[in-house]
Enzyme design. Structure first.
Site, PDB file in Angstrom:
ATOM      1  N   HIS A 508      10.224  25.952 -13.471  1.00  0.00           N
ATOM      2  CA  HIS A 508      10.255  26.870 -12.332  1.00  0.00           C
ATOM      3  C   HIS A 508      10.663  26.156 -11.049  1.00  0.00           C
ATOM      4  CE1 HIS A 508       7.934  29.687  -9.398  1.00  0.00           C
ATOM      5  NE2 HIS A 508       9.212  29.995  -9.434  1.00  0.00           N
ATOM      6  N   HIS A 513      14.192  26.419  -7.959  1.00  0.00           N
ATOM      7  CA  HIS A 513      14.011  26.306  -6.510  1.00  0.00           C
ATOM      8  C   HIS A 513      14.662  25.046  -5.940  1.00  0.00           C
ATOM      9  CE1 HIS A 513      11.031  29.538  -5.513  1.00  0.00           C
ATOM     10  NE2 HIS A 513      10.864  29.509  -6.830  1.00  0.00           N
ATOM     11  N   HIS A 698      15.877  31.993 -12.843  1.00  0.00           N
ATOM     12  CA  HIS A 698      14.673  32.074 -12.019  1.00  0.00           C
ATOM     13  C   HIS A 698      13.828  33.282 -12.392  1.00  0.00           C
ATOM     14  CE1 HIS A 698      12.348  33.283  -8.377  1.00  0.00           C
ATOM     15  NE2 HIS A 698      11.965  32.026  -8.488  1.00  0.00           N
ATOM     16  N   ASN A 702       9.926  33.128 -13.561  1.00  0.00           N
ATOM     17  CA  ASN A 702       9.067  33.455 -12.421  1.00  0.00           C
ATOM     18  C   ASN A 702       8.258  34.724 -12.593  1.00  0.00           C
ATOM     19  OD1 ASN A 702       8.403  32.890  -9.401  1.00  0.00           O
ATOM     20  ND2 ASN A 702       9.005  35.046  -9.434  1.00  0.00           N
ATOM     21  N   ILE A 846      11.575  34.281  -4.054  1.00  0.00           N
ATOM     22  CA  ILE A 846      10.112  34.320  -4.016  1.00  0.00           C
ATOM     23  C   ILE A 846       9.573  33.182  -4.863  1.00  0.00           C
ATOM     24  CG2 ILE A 846       9.895  35.858  -5.988  1.00  0.00           C
ATOM     25  CD1 ILE A 846       7.615  35.749  -2.869  1.00  0.00           C
TER      26      ILE A 846
END
Length: 846
Positions: A508, A513, A698, A702, A846
Site C-alpha cells: 500500500h 503512495h 491503489h 486500499n 486517500i
C-alpha cells in the site's frame, strides 16, 4: 454590448470562481481530536469587480519580430450579475467579463494573465470566451484553471493560464506562446532552496527527512530515508527548518503545524470538510479509551470474541463521556463486511487462503519453486533441532497428489515473508511486546479452483546464550480439533500479521503512495499544461501530494500511529526502504507482475495474452480487464500526437520529464531498469503503468482495508506471543481457553481502536471523488478526438463493471465470494461516497 461584440471589438467571457472560505487544515490525530473542524468565513468586505483584472494573450500575433511573445491585451474587470449571490460554503460564482480585443490587430487569444489586488486568495475555476473559431469548439475558447490566485505581490511573475488546446513543445506550439510556456515551467521548478510560502506553486524533490526521530532513539534508529544506505523515492520539498540529530549526525525537518503543500494540491473544500468530519468522529473514540486505560478502569485485553463483536454490535460501554455531559459513552464502529454474513467464516482455512488472491493484499502470493523446499535453517549449535519443509509434510494434506506432480502442473503456491521480515526480527523481537516470526505458507490448488493451506513454517533468529546463531523454524500443519487446532489458528494469525504489515508498509504505502509522488513532481516541473501527456496524466495525481504529506505527519512518522500499532514499530519505514531496493518500475505493470510471480505465463491464445495459474484469481481476472482498457485508451491517445517514434525522442519536455523521474525522483535505483522511452510502445507501456499504479493498483490494496481489516481478529497488526511450547504455562492456558490465548497473541484493545479509526478513514470515498474514465471538467481538452477516445474508454469500463458483477454471481467461481460471502467488488470502477468496497479513483487520493 451585443452589437459591439458582434463587430469583433469586444470578446465576452464567463469567469467562474470561488471566493475564500477557509477550512482549517488539521493534519494530525491530536488536532482532529482537540480542535475538530473550524470554518472561518471571510469577514473583509471588498468589491471583487474592481480588484481582479484579466488580460488576454494572443497565440497568433506577436508584438514584433524580435519579441515573439504573444500580444497582451488591456486590463478587463469582472461584471457582477444581479442574480449572483455571495457564495456560501465554497460554491461557485459566475461573472461576465468583456475584453477589448480587435481580431485583426491581436489575433486569436491563447492565454491570459490574471491579477488579484485583494488581500485574500480565490479559486479560479474556469474562463470561457465566446469566440467563434474554425477549430476545436467552434463557439468558445475554454480555459480550465482550478487554481488558487493570491495577491499579485506574492508572485515574482504574473499568473498565467492557457487555453485547453494541447500542443507538443517546440514546433508544435504556436510561436507566440512558446516563451510563456517555458517561463511558466521555470516558475514551477523553483530554485531548490529557501522557505516555501503557502502561495508558492513550486515542485521540488526532497529525501524523507521529515519523519522525525525520538529522544530515546539510538544512532541507528529512524534514519533519513533516501540515499545509498536507505534508498527511497523522493517526496515534495516543503522547505521546513532543519535540525540536527547529534546521535546520527543527520539533519531532519523540524515538525511544524502548518506544512507547505503547493496550493493547488490541497483537498477541495468538500473533501477537506468530509475528511475532517470523519477524522474527528473516528479519533474521538480514541481519547476516552486512552483516558479510561490511564485511570485503570478497563483492561487492554479483550475478554473473549464477544467483546470484540460488541465493537460493532451494541458497542462497548466506556466509563467516561465523549460529549462531556456526564453520560457514559459507547464505543462503536461500522460492521465490517467480512463478518456481515457470519461471525466465524473468517476462521476457515478456505477463507484464510482465499484472501491471498481476493483480499486486501492479493499481490504477494506466488508459484512455488523447487528451491523453496530447501530448508533455510543453518544452525551453528545443537541446542535447537532444525525443522524444514519437506515433501512428505506437504503431501499429508494433498489428497494423494505428490509434490513433484503438483509442481509439474503448477498447483503449489507460497506466501513468503521470510526475506522481508527475517533480517529485522532480532530488532522487532527486542521490542517490549513483540513476538514475531518470518512466515512461509504453502498452498495447494484443489480441483474446484480453491486453495488449500498445507503447512506454515514459522522462523526466527536462533538465540544461543547472548548470541544469535542461524535460524530456528517450526512447521505447523492444519488441524481441526484439540490443542493442535488452536496452534494452527495461532500459526495462521502469525501469517496474517506478516501479511497485514507487509501490505500496509509495502503493497500500500510504498508501492502506490510513495513511488507515485516523484512522477507527480516531475510532471508539474517538466510537462507544460499545454502538453497532451500532461493532460493525460494530471487527473491521476489528484490529492496525492496532500494525502502523502498528511501520512508523513501523522501515520508513518517517528512515534506515529503505524509505529504505535503495527508490529515493526520504529523499524517500519526502514523495512519498507529495504524492500524498495528491489523495486522495478516495469514490474508494476500487472501482466509483468503476474508473470514474475509465476501466477501467469504468456499465451497468445488466452484472454489478455496470459494464461493464469489460478483461473479463478479475482484480482488478476478483474485487474487484467482494467489494465487492457487503460492500455488501449493510452495507446489510442498517444497515437493522436506521435505519429512517428522520432517525435517521442525529439519531445524535449517529455525526455526531460523522464530523465528527471529516474535521476531525481527515484535516484537510488539502478538506471538500467528503466525503459528508454524512445518508441511509442515504450511510451504507452510507461504511461499505462503510471496510471495503473495511481488508480487500479491503489484501489485494490486500499479500499478493502476496513471491509476485511476492520475486524481485527481477521487481520491483526501485532503478534505478542510465540507459539506456546508443551510444558509451559502459556501452553496450558491455550489448551484451557483458546480464545484468550488467541486474543493475547494479537493486537490488544487500545491499538485495535486506533487501527480501526484509521482504516475507517482510509477506506472511505469522498463525495467529490473522480473515478477512472472520468474527468472533473468536460472541457479538459479542446481536442474532440481525445474526448471521443475518453468516452470509448468510459464505455469499456462500464462493460467491465457489468462483467465483474456477473462473475460475482457465478457460483462456480468459489474464490469470488468465499465462506464469508463477500463478493470481490474492489475493482468495480465506480462508487458512491463512503465505505463501499468498490470504486477506482483516478489517483492515490486517500
Amino acid at each position: 454590448m451585443s452589437s459591439l461584440v458582434e463587430k469583433g471589438k469586444l470578446v465576452k467571457g464567463r469567469v467562474v470562481l470561488i471566493r475564500k472560505r477557509l477550512v482549517e487544515a488539521l493534519t494530525s490525530a491530536n488536532d482532529l481530536i482537540s480542535t475538530g473542524i473550524k470554518l472561518i468565513d471571510n469577514s473583509v468586505e471588498y468589491d471583487i469587480t474592481k480588484s481582479v483584472s484579466f488580460k488576454l494573450i494572443s497565440r497568433t500575433k506577436s508584438h514584433n519580430p524580435k519579441n515573439v511573445a504573444g500580444k497582451v491585451g488591456k486590463d478587463s474587470y469582472l461584471e457582477n450579475k444581479a442574480s449572483v449571490l455571495r457564495s456560501l460554503g465554497g460554491t461557485e460564482e459566475e461573472f461576465d467579463i468583456y475584453f477589448e480585443w480587435d481580431d485583426n490587430d491581436m489575433g486569436i487569444p491563447g492565454a491570459f494573465y490574471v491579477t488579484n489586488r485583494m488581500n485574500d486568495e480565490f479559486l479560479l475555476v474556469s474562463v470561457t470566451l465566446e469566440y467563434p473559431t474554425n477549430e476545436h469548439d467552434q463557439n468558445n475558447i475554454h480555459f480550465v484553471c482550478n487554481s488558487w490566485v493570491y495577491n499579485h505581490k506574492c508572485y515574482k511573475t504574473d499568473r498565467i493560464f492557457f487555453a485547453n488546446i494541447p500542443y507538443l513543445p517546440g514546433k508544435g506550439t504556436p510561436v507566440a506562446l512558446q516563451r510563456y510556456r517555458e517561463e511558466e515551467l521555470k516558475t514551477l521548478r523553483g530554485n531548490g532552496s529557501g522557505k516555501l510560502e503557502k502561495w508558492d506553486r513550486i515542485y521540488e524533490y526532497e529525501v524523507y527527512n521529515d519523519l522525525g526521530f525520538l529522544d530515546s532513539d539510538g544512532p541507528q534508529e529512524h534514519p533519513v530515508l533516501g540515499g545509498h544506505k536507505y534508498p527511497y523515492p523522493r517526496r515534495t520539498r516543503t522547505g521546513g527548518k532543519l535540525i540536527r540529530n547529534y546521535k546520527n549526525g543527520e539533519e531532519y525537518e523540524e515538525p511544524a503545524k502548518v506544512i507547505y503543500i503547493p496550493r493547488d494540491e490541497h483537498f477541495s473544500h468538500e473533501k477537506a470538510k468530509e475528511f475532517l468530519e470523519l477524522g474527528k468522529k473516528s479519533f474521538e473514540r480514541v481519547q476516552p479509551l486512552l483516558l479510561s486505560l490511564y485511570l485503570k478502569t478497563t483492561t487492554n485485553e479483550f475478554n473473549g470474541f464477544e467483546e470484540v463483536q460488541r465493537l460493532y454490535e451494541g458497542g462497548l460501554n466506556l466509563p467516561i463521556s465523549i460529549t462531556g455531559n456526564g453520560t457514559p459513552s459507547v464505543l462503536q464502529f461500522p460492521l465490517p463486511n467480512v463478518i456481515q454474513e457470519s461471525n466465524f467464516a473468517w476462521m476457515t482455512d478456505e477463507e484464510f487462503a482465499r484472501e491471498m488472491i481476493a483480499g486486501t493484499n492479493p499481490v504477494v502470493i506466488r508459484l512455488l519453486k523447487k528451491e523453496d523446499l530447501i530448508s533455510p535453517c543453518k544452525l551453528l549449535c545443537n541446542c535447537f533441532p532444525a525443522s524444514t519443509i519437506i515433501k512428505e509434510k506437504l503431501e499429508i494434506n494433498m489428497n494423494g497428489v505428490k509434490v513433484d506432480e503438483a509442481m509439474a502442473y503448477e498447483r503449489l503456491f507460497i506466501l513468503d515473508y521470510s526475506d522481508a521480515f527475517m533480517s529485522y526480527l532480532t530488532k522487532i523481537n527486542e521490542l517490549p511486546s513483540a513476538k514475531a516470526y518470518a512466515t512461509r505458507t504453502f498452498l495447494f490448488l484443489k480441483d474446484d479452483g480453491t486453495l488449500k493451506p498445507l503447512a506454515i513454517e514459522l522462523s526466527k533468529p536462533h538465540k544461543c546464550g547472548h548470541r544469535y546463531l542461524g535460524t530456528e523454524s517450526i512447521v505447523v500443519l492444519p488441524a481441526d480439533r484439540g490443542v493442535e487446532s488452536t496452534i494452527w489458528q495461532l500459526a495462521k494469525a502469525h501469517v496474517i500479521v506478516n501479511d497485514t504489515n507487509y501490505h500496509e508498509l509495502v503493497s500500500h504505502w510504498l508501492n502506490t503512495h510513495a513511488v507515485i509522488e516523484p512522477f507527480v513532481i516531475a510532471t508539474h516541473r517538466n510537462l507544460s499544461v499545454l502538453h497532451p501527456i500532461y493532460k493525460l496524466l494530471f487527473p491521476h495525481f489528484r490529492d496525492t501530494i496532500n494525502i502523502n504529506t498528511l501520512a508523513r505527519k501523522s501515520l508513518i512518522n517517528a512515534g506515529g500511529i503505524i509505529e504505535e500499532t503495527f508490529l515493526p514499530g520504529p523499524y517500519s519505514m526502514e523495512m519498507s526502504s529495504a524492500v524498495y531496493k528491489n523495486w522495478v518500475f516495469t514490474d508494476q505493470a500487472l501482466p509483468n507482475d503476474l508473470i514474475k510471480r509465476g501466477m501467469a505465463v504468456k499465451d497468445d491464445s488466452a484472454p489478455h495474452g496470459l494464461s493464469l495459474a489460478i483461473k479463478d484469481y479475482p484480482y488478476a481476472v478483474d485487474g487484467l480487464e482494467i489494465w487492457d482498457a487503460i492500455k488501449l485508451w493510452v495507446q489510442k491517445y498517444v497515437s493522436l500526437y506521435y505519429s512517428e517514434d522520432d517525435a517521442i525522442e525529439q519531445d524535449t519536455e517529455l525526455q526531460t520529464w523522464w530523465k528527471e523521474v529516474k535521476e531525481k525522483g527515484h535516484p537510488d535505483l539502478e538506471a538500467a531498469q528503466w525503459p528508454k522511452l524512445q518508441t511509442s510502445e515504450e511510451l504507452v507501456e510507461t504511461l499505462s503503468t503510471i496510471i495503473w499504479i495511481g488508480s487500479a493498483l491503489h484501489a485494490a490494496v486500499n479500499f478493502g482495508q476496513y471491509p476485511y481489516g476492520g475486524y481485527m481478529l481477521n487481520r491483526p497488526t501485532q503478534s505478542r506471543r510465540w507459539i506456546p511450547t508443551r510444558g509451559t504455562g502459556e501452553y496450558d492456558e491455550m489448551r484451557k481457553n483458546p480464545q484468550e490465548a488467541f486474543l493475547k497473541t494479537i493486537t490488544p484493545k487500545y491499538q485495535t481502536v486506533i487501527d480501526l479509526s484509521v482504516l475507517e478513514l482510509l477506506s472511505t470515498h469522498s463525495s467529490d471523488e473522480v473515478y477512472l474514465g472520468q474527468r472533473d471538467s468536460l472541457n479538459w481538452t479542446a481536442d474532440q478526438n481525445a474526448k471521443d477516445l475518453l468516452k470509448t474508454f468510459t464505455e469499456e469500463l462500464k462493460q467491465i463493471e457489468s462483467e465483474i458483477s456477473k462473475r460475482n454471481h457465478n457460483k462456480e467461481l468459489k474464490n469470488r465470494t468465499g465462506p464469508v460471502k463477500l463478493p470481490y467488488t474492489v475493482l468495480l470502477p465506480t462508487s458512491k461516497p463512503g465505505i463501499t468496497f468498490r470504486g477506482i479513483p483516478n489517483s492515490v487520493s486517500i
